[in-house]
Design a protein around this motif. Structure first.
Motif: not given
Length: 75
Positions: A7-10, A15-16, A49-54
């Motif tokens: 749920e974390d989009d930070a 990145r943007q 990396i965050a996408d992989m953690a998700t």
């Protein structure tokens, strides 16, 4: 904890923001383009990396709860 990860989009928002700042800085200081592109690349890799953690968190939720949360809205 896994639910908090998905749920974390930070990281995506950061990145943007970094991407926009790098573009502005390249326009203002083209002599710094090489280092700015490195910064952009690092932010891209951190986002990945965050996408992989998700993805891992989604797998954990499935293994523990039997619920498929991948590709669903967080409503």
């Amino acid at each position: 904890m896994a639910v908090a990860v998905i749920e974390d989009d930070a990281v995506d928002e950061a990145r943007q923001k970094i991407r926009r700042q790098v573009i502005q800085e390249i326009k203002a200081n083209p002599e710094k383009v090489e280092s700015l592109l490195r910064i952009n690349s690092v932010s891209k890799h951190i986002e990945r990396i965050a996408d992989m953690a998700t993805n891992n968190a989604e797998d954990v939720i499935y293994m523990v709860e039997g619920e498929i949360v991948r590709h669903t809205s967080a409503e």
